[in-house]
Design an enzyme around this catalytic site. Structure first.
Site, PDB file in Angstrom:
ATOM      1  N   ASP A 262     -20.791   1.138   3.074  1.00  0.00           N
ATOM      2  CA  ASP A 262     -20.628  -0.312   2.929  1.00  0.00           C
ATOM      3  C   ASP A 262     -19.303  -0.565   2.209  1.00  0.00           C
ATOM      4  OD1 ASP A 262     -23.170  -2.611   3.199  1.00  0.00           O
ATOM      5  OD2 ASP A 262     -21.249  -3.248   2.374  1.00  0.00           O
ATOM      6  N   ASN A 312     -23.830  -0.815  12.161  1.00  0.00           N
ATOM      7  CA  ASN A 312     -24.589  -2.017  11.819  1.00  0.00           C
ATOM      8  C   ASN A 312     -23.756  -3.064  11.084  1.00  0.00           C
ATOM      9  OD1 ASN A 312     -27.097  -3.580  10.854  1.00  0.00           O
ATOM     10  ND2 ASN A 312     -26.249  -2.807   8.932  1.00  0.00           N
ATOM     11  N   ALA A 313     -22.711  -2.631  10.369  1.00  0.00           N
ATOM     12  CA  ALA A 313     -21.914  -3.600   9.597  1.00  0.00           C
ATOM     13  C   ALA A 313     -21.386  -4.675  10.540  1.00  0.00           C
ATOM     14  CB  ALA A 313     -20.754  -2.901   8.896  1.00  0.00           C
ATOM     15  N   TYR A 377     -17.380 -13.951  17.445  1.00  0.00           N
ATOM     16  CA  TYR A 377     -18.560 -13.084  17.256  1.00  0.00           C
ATOM     17  C   TYR A 377     -19.167 -12.675  18.608  1.00  0.00           C
ATOM     18  CZ  TYR A 377     -23.170 -11.816  15.202  1.00  0.00           C
ATOM     19  OH  TYR A 377     -24.334 -11.173  14.821  1.00  0.00           O
ATOM     20  N   THR A 412     -32.550 -12.100   7.188  1.00  0.00           N
ATOM     21  CA  THR A 412     -31.666 -11.288   6.340  1.00  0.00           C
ATOM     22  C   THR A 412     -30.712 -12.224   5.582  1.00  0.00           C
ATOM     23  OG1 THR A 412     -29.803 -11.094   7.867  1.00  0.00           O
ATOM     24  CG2 THR A 412     -31.578  -9.491   8.153  1.00  0.00           C
TER      25      THR A 412
HETATM   26  P1  NAD Z   1     -26.029  -8.691   6.403  1.00  0.00           P
HETATM   27  O1  NAD Z   1     -24.976  -9.686   6.135  1.00  0.00           O
HETATM   28  O2  NAD Z   1     -27.318  -8.778   5.647  1.00  0.00           O
HETATM   29  O3  NAD Z   1     -25.447  -7.218   6.182  1.00  0.00           O
HETATM   30  C1  NAD Z   1     -24.206  -6.809   6.694  1.00  0.00           C
HETATM   31  C2  NAD Z   1     -23.713  -5.654   5.847  1.00  0.00           C
HETATM   32  O4  NAD Z   1     -22.476  -5.210   6.396  1.00  0.00           O
HETATM   33  C3  NAD Z   1     -23.463  -6.051   4.391  1.00  0.00           C
HETATM   34  O5  NAD Z   1     -24.011  -5.110   3.522  1.00  0.00           O
HETATM   35  C4  NAD Z   1     -21.944  -6.073   4.290  1.00  0.00           C
HETATM   36  O6  NAD Z   1     -21.462  -5.751   2.990  1.00  0.00           O
HETATM   37  C5  NAD Z   1     -21.563  -5.012   5.320  1.00  0.00           C
HETATM   38  N1  NAD Z   1     -20.210  -5.223   5.800  1.00  0.00           N
HETATM   39  C6  NAD Z   1     -19.704  -6.361   6.330  1.00  0.00           C
HETATM   40  N2  NAD Z   1     -18.411  -6.198   6.605  1.00  0.00           N
HETATM   41  C7  NAD Z   1     -18.086  -4.931   6.243  1.00  0.00           C
HETATM   42  C8  NAD Z   1     -16.901  -4.190   6.275  1.00  0.00           C
HETATM   43  N3  NAD Z   1     -15.752  -4.712   6.705  1.00  0.00           N
HETATM   44  N4  NAD Z   1     -16.913  -2.924   5.806  1.00  0.00           N
HETATM   45  C9  NAD Z   1     -18.046  -2.381   5.334  1.00  0.00           C
HETATM   46  N5  NAD Z   1     -19.218  -3.044   5.275  1.00  0.00           N
HETATM   47  C10 NAD Z   1     -19.234  -4.303   5.724  1.00  0.00           C
HETATM   48  O7  NAD Z   1     -26.269  -8.734   7.957  1.00  0.00           O
HETATM   49  P2  NAD Z   1     -27.573  -8.363   8.814  1.00  0.00           P
HETATM   50  O8  NAD Z   1     -28.277  -9.626   9.135  1.00  0.00           O
HETATM   51  O9  NAD Z   1     -28.317  -7.258   8.198  1.00  0.00           O
HETATM   52  O10 NAD Z   1     -26.889  -7.894  10.187  1.00  0.00           O
HETATM   53  C11 NAD Z   1     -26.613  -6.541  10.495  1.00  0.00           C
HETATM   54  C12 NAD Z   1     -26.033  -6.473  11.891  1.00  0.00           C
HETATM   55  O11 NAD Z   1     -26.916  -7.083  12.829  1.00  0.00           O
HETATM   56  C13 NAD Z   1     -24.692  -7.196  12.035  1.00  0.00           C
HETATM   57  O12 NAD Z   1     -23.855  -6.457  12.876  1.00  0.00           O
HETATM   58  C14 NAD Z   1     -25.078  -8.504  12.684  1.00  0.00           C
HETATM   59  O13 NAD Z   1     -24.017  -9.062  13.431  1.00  0.00           O
HETATM   60  C15 NAD Z   1     -26.228  -8.064  13.564  1.00  0.00           C
HETATM   61  N6  NAD Z   1     -27.142  -9.186  13.881  1.00  0.00           N
HETATM   62  C16 NAD Z   1     -27.913  -9.762  12.937  1.00  0.00           C
HETATM   63  C17 NAD Z   1     -28.744 -10.820  13.283  1.00  0.00           C
HETATM   64  C18 NAD Z   1     -29.664 -11.491  12.285  1.00  0.00           C
HETATM   65  O14 NAD Z   1     -30.380 -12.407  12.690  1.00  0.00           O
HETATM   66  N7  NAD Z   1     -29.700 -11.097  11.030  1.00  0.00           N
HETATM   67  C19 NAD Z   1     -28.773 -11.289  14.589  1.00  0.00           C
HETATM   68  C20 NAD Z   1     -27.959 -10.686  15.531  1.00  0.00           C
HETATM   69  C21 NAD Z   1     -27.153  -9.631  15.168  1.00  0.00           C
END
Ligand code: NAD
Length: 471
Positions: A262, A312-313, A377, A412
């Site tokens: 992270d 996942n980030a 996005y 989340t």
């Molecule tokens: P979140 O914001 O809770 O977590 C994202 C994590 O990625 C954070 O810990 C952040 O610090 C880390 N991160 C972001 N940019 C970074 C970088 N440049 N370098 C290192 N770490 C970095 O998000 P989430 O809801 O857990 O989503 C996780 C993934 O799932 C993402 O790719 C998101 O696009 C995708 N997603 C989520 C949802 C949802 O409803 N939550 C829906 C569709 C897609």
């Protein structure tokens, strides 16, 4: 993030009020959590039906996975005679019918309208006493003979039927999936663990999904769920986020050594998480040109290799296109797409990503359907879908698979930032009428990472509760 409507939907008073207002409260989903256990279908009652030749062989694998098999009234018993099963004499009067936790229907080989009508007739009866949280799986085959237009037509008709059934059963927390299997033994062997996953409560937030079984990647020695991550090294980026943490915990519970990556600014939290799962913390900010080489060096110097990449980030920087600055565009494309593609290719080229490995990218239903204010996005998330498809072909001879998981609305920190009313709509637009939990995504990622998931390759698995977007 709390969904207050779901929380109080268990209250009798609230249910009565909603009923009066003609509104159904969201169903409470029955979910399974890691570790997976030796028998995925342990003690689950599964009704089987259909006329396809795969019904017998596949049902045998369900029995091995712990299921109790029941046959539909009128089913030719010779299809399943070699295994333990109970023949139901009636759909309606059998008290057994409302104990069914799953239904498996073999529609492969369907080549007549009469068989399509049989499918209707079977479910018309079977659904009468089916309780909630049931898992329905329908098997169809991918016709090898492309000139067999009627087979192709009927195969698609089954998909339309199943997707409609998914919408009807969703309010009760039940799910429906279609597996399209290539004809022949190899396709069948790979389709069996896929069917088991979808018949289990590990797939509680997936519905209306069509999975086309792939035989592209070299076959593994066996198709296992339990223990198949033992000794594997997994990289999870965005490890301390909502989905990231859920995934780290689930994969560690399956015995994997997890490299938790992270932002550098999150070093303390990251180290605490890595310590909790006996993993390794990698504080590194993604979206920089030197990410691939830096990360490769860290992996080489610490554990020496990686088996599974979970990209996942991800970030959102929403603005309508007219207002989107170049900076917001560049940030999202570099973190959500460019760095993922470049890291994956570099780790594969340097051999640090081992044979029989896995690449799993977090896409989004916004990548499938597009979304207002998310051109950056959606573009990145759509790009990932094409990337896994193309990349999977280049590494198939090494047994490596590459897939996207496309979450819908998941509770989340990312979705907690969405304005209240938009958030409520986001949840209710799903067939299951609620947001998913990080564990739902973690379960899908764990399945794709296991040898049992070998038949899912180069594709996108929506984990969205049957969300309207991208379905
Ligand atoms: P979140 O914001 O809770 O977590 C994202 C994590 O990625 C954070 O810990 C952040 O610090 C880390 N991160 C972001 N940019 C970074 C970088 N440049 N370098 C290192 N770490 C970095 O998000 P989430 O809801 O857990 O989503 C996780 C993934 O799932 C993402 O790719 C998101 O696009 C995708 N997603 C989520 C949802 C949802 O409803 N939550 C829906 C569709 C897609």
């Amino acid at each position: 993030m709390k969904d207050s409507l779901l929380d109080i939907s268990n209250s009798r008073l609230f249910q009565a009020l909603l009923k009066k207002a003609g509104v159904n409260p969201p169903p409470v989903l029955s979910r399974s959590k890691s570790p997976w256990g030796e028998q995925l279908l342990r003690d689950r009652n599964i009704l089987i039906g259909g006329e396809g030749e795969h019904l017998g062989p596949l049902s045998k694998t369900f029995v091995k996975a712990g299921a109790n098999i029941f046959t539909a009234p009128g089913l030719n018993d010779s299809t399943v005679s070699a295994m333990p099963h109970t023949a139901l004499s009636s759909f309606e009067n059998s008290e057994k019918m409302n104990t069914m936790k799953g239904i498996f229907y073999d529609a492969s080989g369907m080549d007549s309208y009469a068989q399509l009508k049989e499918l209707y007739g079977f479910f018309h009866q079977a659904l009468l006493n089916l309780k909630g949280n049931a898992r329905v799986v329908i098997l169809t085959s991918i016709p090898q003979d492309q000139s067999h237009v009627l087979k192709q037509t009927l195969s698609q008709a089954v998909i339309g039927f199943a997707k409609s059934m998914a919408k009807e059963l969703g309010p009760k927390g039940s799910t429906v999936q279609i597996i399209q299997s290539p004809e022949g033994k190899e396709g069948l062997d790979r389709s069996s663990p896929i069917a088991q996953f979808f018949l289990s409560d590990f797939s509680a937030f997936i519905t209306g999904q069509v999975i086309c079984t792939s035989t592209l990647a070299k076959a593994p020695e066996n198709y296992n769920f339990a223990g198949s991550l033992a000794g594997k090294v997994v990289l999870v980026t965005g490890a301390i986020g909502g989905i990231g943490q859920g995934t780290v915990m689930a994969m560690a519970a399956e015995g994997a050594h997890v490299l938790c990556l992270d932002h550098e600014s999150n070093k303390e939290k990251l180290e605490a998480l890595a310590k909790e799962v006996d993993g390794t913390a990698i504080p590194l900010s993604l979206g920089q040109d030197d990410n691939p080489t830096k990360l490769a060096k860290i992996i080489k110097d610490s554990v020496g290799h990686v088996d599974i990449l979970v990209h996942n980030a991800g970030i959102t920087r929403d603005k309508t296109l007219k207002r989107m600055s170049e900076k917001l565009w560049d940030q999202v494309i570099s973190v959500n797409l460019k760095s993922i593609v470049e890291i994956t290719e570099h780790l594969a080229e340097t051999g640090l990503l081992r044979d029989n490995g896995r690449v799993i990218c977090l896409s989004s239903i916004s990548g499938l359907a597009g979304n207002f204010g998310q051109s950056n996005y959606s573009s990145a998330k759509a790009g990932l879908i094409a990337f896994v498809n193309g990349f999977s072909k280049t590494v198939a001879d090494k047994g490596i698979t590459a897939n996207c998981v496309a979450p819908g609305f998941i509770e989340t920190p990312m979705t907690a930032k969405i304005p209240f009313m938009t958030r409520q709509f986001g949840r209710r637009l799903a067939t299951l009428s609620q947001g998913g939990l990080p564990i739902d995504i973690a379960n899908a990622i764990t399945f794709l990472s296991s040898s049992a998931g070998q038949g899912v390759n180069g594709t996108v698995l929506r984990v969205c509760g049957g969300h309207l977007m991208g379905a």
